[in-house]
Design a protein around this motif. Structure first.
Motif, mmCIF file in Angstrom:
data_model
loop_
_atom_site.group_PDB
_atom_site.id
_atom_site.type_symbol
_atom_site.label_atom_id
_atom_site.label_comp_id
_atom_site.label_asym_id
_atom_site.label_seq_id
_atom_site.Cartn_x
_atom_site.Cartn_y
_atom_site.Cartn_z
ATOM 1 N N THR A 1 0.850 -1.184 0.000
ATOM 2 C CA THR A 1 0.000 0.000 0.000
ATOM 3 C C THR A 1 0.885 1.233 0.000
ATOM 4 O OG1 THR A 1 -1.664 -1.177 1.298
ATOM 5 C CG2 THR A 1 -1.857 1.209 1.210
ATOM 6 N N ASP A 2 0.584 2.157 -0.891
ATOM 7 C CA ASP A 2 1.270 3.451 -0.928
ATOM 8 C C ASP A 2 2.791 3.345 -0.922
ATOM 9 O OD1 ASP A 2 -1.159 4.718 -1.026
ATOM 10 O OD2 ASP A 2 -1.269 5.032 1.134
ATOM 11 N N GLY A 3 3.322 2.380 -1.653
ATOM 12 C CA GLY A 3 4.766 2.252 -1.791
ATOM 13 C C GLY A 3 5.457 1.530 -0.655
ATOM 14 N N TYR A 4 4.700 0.950 0.266
ATOM 15 C CA TYR A 4 5.264 0.157 1.353
ATOM 16 C C TYR A 4 4.809 -1.281 1.208
ATOM 17 C CZ TYR A 4 6.555 4.430 3.745
ATOM 18 O OH TYR A 4 7.107 5.637 4.062
ATOM 19 N N CYS A 5 5.713 -2.206 1.419
ATOM 20 C CA CYS A 5 5.380 -3.619 1.415
ATOM 21 C C CYS A 5 5.416 -4.091 2.864
ATOM 22 C CB CYS A 5 6.380 -4.412 0.578
ATOM 23 S SG CYS A 5 5.913 -6.137 0.396
ATOM 24 N N ARG A 6 4.314 -4.680 3.312
ATOM 25 C CA ARG A 6 4.231 -5.193 4.679
ATOM 26 C C ARG A 6 4.291 -6.711 4.617
ATOM 27 N NH1 ARG A 6 1.448 -3.548 9.951
ATOM 28 N NH2 ARG A 6 0.814 -5.527 10.877
ATOM 29 N N ILE A 7 5.227 -7.271 5.366
ATOM 30 C CA ILE A 7 5.414 -8.714 5.449
ATOM 31 C C ILE A 7 5.009 -9.132 6.854
ATOM 32 C CG2 ILE A 7 7.078 -10.609 5.329
ATOM 33 C CD1 ILE A 7 8.530 -7.753 3.882
ATOM 34 N N GLU A 8 4.119 -10.100 6.961
ATOM 35 C CA GLU A 8 3.698 -10.636 8.251
ATOM 36 C C GLU A 8 3.997 -12.129 8.263
ATOM 37 O OE1 GLU A 8 -0.452 -9.893 8.850
ATOM 38 O OE2 GLU A 8 -0.179 -7.714 8.834
ATOM 39 N N VAL A 9 4.615 -12.597 9.339
ATOM 40 C CA VAL A 9 4.870 -14.024 9.501
ATOM 41 C C VAL A 9 4.237 -14.452 10.814
ATOM 42 C CG1 VAL A 9 6.621 -15.816 9.700
ATOM 43 C CG2 VAL A 9 6.997 -13.899 8.143
ATOM 44 N N LEU A 10 3.344 -15.430 10.727
ATOM 45 C CA LEU A 10 2.621 -15.927 11.887
ATOM 46 C C LEU A 10 3.115 -17.330 12.213
ATOM 47 C CD1 LEU A 10 0.606 -14.217 9.908
ATOM 48 C CD2 LEU A 10 -0.989 -14.683 11.743
ATOM 49 N N ASP A 11 3.414 -17.562 13.501
ATOM 50 C CA ASP A 11 3.850 -18.880 13.929
ATOM 51 C C ASP A 11 3.094 -19.289 15.179
ATOM 52 O OD1 ASP A 11 5.354 -18.082 16.360
ATOM 53 O OD2 ASP A 11 6.750 -17.174 14.954
ATOM 54 N N SER A 12 3.369 -20.490 15.675
ATOM 55 C CA SER A 12 2.609 -21.041 16.791
ATOM 56 C C SER A 12 3.361 -20.987 18.119
ATOM 57 C CB SER A 12 2.213 -22.487 16.476
ATOM 58 O OG SER A 12 3.362 -23.255 16.211
ATOM 59 N N ARG A 13 4.238 -20.020 18.259
ATOM 60 C CA ARG A 13 4.973 -19.872 19.521
ATOM 61 C C ARG A 13 4.767 -18.447 20.030
ATOM 62 N NH1 ARG A 13 11.152 -21.742 20.619
ATOM 63 N NH2 ARG A 13 11.275 -20.945 22.736
ATOM 64 N N PRO A 14 4.038 -18.288 21.133
ATOM 65 C CA PRO A 14 3.650 -16.944 21.582
ATOM 66 C C PRO A 14 4.686 -16.221 22.433
ATOM 67 C CG PRO A 14 2.626 -18.575 22.970
ATOM 68 C CD PRO A 14 3.382 -19.335 21.904
ATOM 69 N N ASP A 15 5.954 -16.308 22.051
ATOM 70 C CA ASP A 15 6.973 -15.540 22.757
ATOM 71 C C ASP A 15 7.687 -14.636 21.761
ATOM 72 O OD1 ASP A 15 8.047 -17.783 21.540
ATOM 73 O OD2 ASP A 15 9.667 -18.000 22.965
ATOM 74 N N LEU A 16 8.201 -13.526 22.269
ATOM 75 C CA LEU A 16 8.831 -12.542 21.396
ATOM 76 C C LEU A 16 10.137 -13.065 20.818
ATOM 77 C CD1 LEU A 16 8.254 -9.292 23.455
ATOM 78 C CD2 LEU A 16 7.130 -9.970 21.341
ATOM 79 N N PRO A 17 10.450 -12.676 19.583
ATOM 80 C CA PRO A 17 11.740 -13.058 19.006
ATOM 81 C C PRO A 17 12.859 -12.343 19.735
ATOM 82 C CG PRO A 17 10.561 -11.568 17.539
ATOM 83 C CD PRO A 17 9.642 -11.882 18.673
ATOM 84 N N LEU A 18 13.980 -13.017 19.864
ATOM 85 C CA LEU A 18 15.129 -12.427 20.535
ATOM 86 C C LEU A 18 15.974 -11.658 19.536
ATOM 87 C CD1 LEU A 18 16.193 -15.435 22.770
ATOM 88 C CD2 LEU A 18 14.883 -13.419 23.446
ATOM 89 N N LEU A 19 16.284 -10.429 19.878
ATOM 90 C CA LEU A 19 17.123 -9.588 19.041
ATOM 91 C C LEU A 19 18.536 -9.618 19.611
ATOM 92 C CD1 LEU A 19 17.218 -7.546 16.695
ATOM 93 C CD2 LEU A 19 16.714 -5.775 18.360
#
Length: 128
Positions: free
Chosen positions: A59-77
Motif C-alpha cells: 500500500t502506498d509504496g510500502y510492502c508489509r510482510i507478516e509471519v505468523l507462527d505457533s509460539r507466543p513468545d517474542l523473538p530475541l534480538l
C-alpha cells in the motif's frame, strides 16, 4: 507456505505482478526481510507439523510482510554478534531495512511484521 524458497518465489512473483522490479534494490530488501522472518519462524518458533503463515501486502509504496507462527513468545534480538558467529544478525539486519517493525502476541501464536519502503510514489492498495 511449504518452505522459505517457496515463500520467496511467490512473493517475488507478486512483486512483479504489482509492477515492482523483483530484482531491484528495494525488492531485494523485501525478499531478504521475508527470508529472515520466515526462517526464524521455522527454525526457532515451530516444530514439525506446525504451520507458519506468510502474508504480504503493498500500500502506498510500502510492502508489509507478516509471519505468523505457533509460539507466543517474542523473538530475541541479538545485541551483538561476534565476527565469526554464523547466527544472530538476522533481526538486526531486518531492523536496519525496516520502515516499521512490530510483534503481536496471542495466547498460542505470534505475528512478526515489517514494513519496507519499495517506492517513492503513492500506489493503490493491493493484497496477496
Amino acid at each position: 507456505m511449504a518452505s522459505v524458497p517457496t515463500a520467496r518465489r511467490i512473493v517475488r512473483s507478486k512483486l512483479r505482478e504489482w509492477g515492482w522490479e523483483s530484482d531491484g534494490e528495494r525488492a531485494r530488501d523485501v525478499l531478504l526481510v521475508l527470508v529472515e522472518l520466515t526462517t526464524n519462524a521455522i527454525r526457532h518458533a515451530s516444530k514439525p507439523g506446525d504451520v507458519v503463515r506468510v502474508l504480504v501486502d503493498e500500500t502506498d509504496g510500502y510492502c508489509r510482510i507478516e509471519v505468523l507462527d505457533s509460539r507466543p513468545d517474542l523473538p530475541l534480538l541479538a545485541v551483538q554478534a561476534d565476527g565469526d558467529d554464523e547466527h544472530g544478525r538476522g533481526l538486526l539486519l531486518v531492523r536496519s531495512l525496516a520502515h516499521a517493525m512490530g510483534e503481536e502476541l496471542a495466547a498460542t501464536t505470534k505475528k512478526v511484521w515489517v514494513s519496507v519502503r519499495i517506492a517513492d510514489v503513492l500506489a493503490r492498495p493491493r493484497c496477496l
